[in-house]
Motif scaffolding. Structure first.
Motif: not given
Length: 136
Positions: A11-27
């Protein structure tokens, strides 16, 4: 005859959570070395300004103009100019990094294997064991 396999859709929400999680990890991975670095002992600004000039830093007029465009005076630019890059490798950090990468790789392989087996089971049903034996 087996029905056509339709893979699960995230779902779109799952993709959003995954993307934000990866963004936070990279940051965090980019910010961590700055936060963990020991603070440098800076001399008094007035004393440093009195002792530093563009000539003592080895800067020609063109370089000086560029530093000034960036908003630096000689005292502010001194730590940047005089600090040499440290290419020393910390063994503990290297080991932790290698363990994290290898752990993630093993995790991805395990999850992929489970999903692969699930697809084979759904797609081929009774021939599942025969097909899985071939791939091992």
């Amino acid at each position: 005859m087996a029905s056509e396999y339709v893979p699960p859709v995230q779902k779109g929400f799952g993709q959003l959570v995954d993307s934000l999680f990866l963004l936070v990890l990279v940051y965090c991975s980019l910010l961590a070395p700055l936060l963990l670095k020991a603070p440098d002992k800076q001399p008094d600004q007035a004393q440093a300004a009195a002792q530093v000039s563009w000539q003592t830093l080895g800067q020609n007029p063109t370089m000086r103009a560029q530093w000034q465009k960036l908003g630096y005076d000689a005292a502010q630019a001194k730590p940047i100019i005089t600090t040499k890059f440290d290419y020393a490798v910390d063994p503990a950090s290297l080991i932790v990094t290698v363990l994290v990468i290898v752990g993630y790789f093993v995790f991805v392989l395990r999850v992929s294997e489970r999903q692969y087996r699930q697809v084979i089971a759904e797609k081929f049903g009774e021939r599942r064991d025969e097909l899985l034996a071939i791939t091992e």
